[in-house]
Enzyme design. Structure first.
Site, PDB file in Angstrom:
ATOM      1  N   ARG A 158      21.652  17.388  -2.237  1.00 41.21           N
ATOM      2  CA  ARG A 158      21.634  15.990  -1.807  1.00 41.21           C
ATOM      3  C   ARG A 158      22.383  15.119  -2.818  1.00 41.21           C
ATOM      4  NH1 ARG A 158      17.567  15.271   2.266  1.00 41.21           N
ATOM      5  NH2 ARG A 158      18.338  13.140   2.327  1.00 41.21           N
ATOM      6  N   ARG A 209       2.228 -10.141   7.240  1.00 45.88           N
ATOM      7  CA  ARG A 209       3.619  -9.929   7.647  1.00 45.88           C
ATOM      8  C   ARG A 209       3.750  -9.291   9.028  1.00 45.88           C
ATOM      9  NH1 ARG A 209       6.867  -9.297   2.992  1.00 45.88           N
ATOM     10  NH2 ARG A 209       8.606  -8.810   4.322  1.00 45.88           N
ATOM     11  N   PRO A 252       0.824  -1.217   0.000  1.00 47.52           N
ATOM     12  CA  PRO A 252       0.000   0.000   0.000  1.00 47.52           C
ATOM     13  C   PRO A 252       0.857   1.265   0.000  1.00 47.52           C
ATOM     14  CG  PRO A 252      -0.670  -1.538   1.735  1.00 47.52           C
ATOM     15  CD  PRO A 252       0.628  -2.012   1.196  1.00 47.52           C
ATOM     16  N   GLU A 253       0.697   2.058  -1.031  1.00 50.10           N
ATOM     17  CA  GLU A 253       1.322   3.374  -1.096  1.00 50.10           C
ATOM     18  C   GLU A 253       0.194   4.401  -1.108  1.00 50.10           C
ATOM     19  OE1 GLU A 253       4.340   3.489  -4.173  1.00 50.10           O
ATOM     20  OE2 GLU A 253       4.762   1.370  -3.921  1.00 50.10           O
TER      21      GLU A 253
END
Length: 283
Positions: A157, A113, A2-3
């Site tokens: 970054r 899980r 799930p995102e």
DNA sequence: ATTTTCCCCTGCCGGC
DNA sequence: TGCCGGCAGGGGAAAA
């Protein structure tokens, strides 16, 4: 996994079913689900609360109660929130908690899980900010997530752009699937250093992230494995994947063979022609 | 401060 | 056929 689009799909469904309802009782089957910082009275503290609405930031779902307290939920890898009008006919596989409502409907948190978590958040704004500070940055579908904001976050970054897209403090809601799909759409190699992207590339990436997440929401998320929505239905995004999980297949844009590697400890898919590799890296 | 590694869990799959 | 090592990956803690 799930995102943002998968969590948003569930949020909309549960908001329809739960807003205005009161929690009658809660049964926790797996103590690991509950935030260890909270005492064992999780179920008792939730009982009797009336639900104002369902909210979401990134991949966190918030059951917001009248009075300001909230139940925060994260599905992590295999979590499911399954709604049923009454008690489930058959035992729900991998059930970890049941939330029964005043109208008899039940929401079951199932999770093979067992990575998923639940937290009780205080009503007090400062206390909540303190408990939640730094957990997520701006939500990827929020108007506050702009190309300019993304550029500022990436400036200087050196980490791979894919690793930075997966960093929920930079933008909240993008996971492994939508990172790959967005980078392909933006024609940016996942190993490019984030700070090395030019302004046009940052704009393309921002547009691509929004575009792919919007598409994912429109088709109810990606269900290539365990993901199911609140009604147990599959999403359709797995049929629209451009590169993710398509190793060896032709690129939908240029027909080159899609490759797979590991970036930021995640299986990563890209087109070697549309997404040119940075200096010194193969493929 | 940033980047990288490790770990949590268990189902599933490929190899032998 | 059956066992077993390794992989899957969100995110947080720990290490570098």
């Amino acid at each position: 996994m799930p995102e943002l689009p998968e969590v948003e799909t569930i949020r909309r469904q549960l908001d329809d079913r739960l807003a205005g309802r009161t929690i009658a009782r809660v049964q926790v089957d797996d103590p690991l689900l509950v935030d260890p910082e909270h005492p064992g009275d999780f179920a008792r503290r939730l009982s009797g609360r009336s639900i104002a609405r369902l909210g979401r930031t990134g991949k966190y779902l918030f059951v917001e109660f009248d009075g300001g307290e909230a139940l925060a939920l994260h599905l992590r890898m295999t979590g499911q929130l399954l709604w049923s009008a009454g008690p489930p006919d058959a035992p729900v596989p991998y059930a970890r908690a049941e939330f029964a409502m005043d109208d008899g409907s039940v929401v079951t948190f199932a999770d093979a899980r067992r990575f998923g978590r639940a937290w009780l958040l205080p009503a007090d704004r400062r206390a909540r900010d303190r408990a939640w500070a730094g957990r997520t940055g701006v939500d990827a579908m929020s108007p506050r997530f702009t190309a300019r904001a993304l550029g500022t976050s990436l400036a200087g970054r050196t980490a791979a752009i894919k690793a930075l897209l997966l960093d929920q403090r930079i933008v909240a809601g993008v996971g492994n699937i939508y990172a790959d799909e967005s980078l392909f759409r933006a024609r940016i190699h996942p190993l490019r250093p984030g700070g090395g992207l030019g302004p046009a590339e940052v704009r393309r990436l921002h547009r691509a992230v929004r575009d792919r997440l919007r598409m994912g929401i429109a088709v109810g998320g990606a269900s290539f494995d365990r993901y199911r929505d609140a009604h147990g239905e599959r999403g359709g995004m797995q049929d629209l994947f451009l590169v993710h999980r398509r190793e060896g297949e032709p690129c939908p844009r240029c027909r080159a063979v899609i490759c797979k590697g590991v970036v930021a400890q995640r299986g990563t898919y890209w087109c070697p022609r549309c997404q040119p590799a940075p200096e010194g890296s193969a493929c």
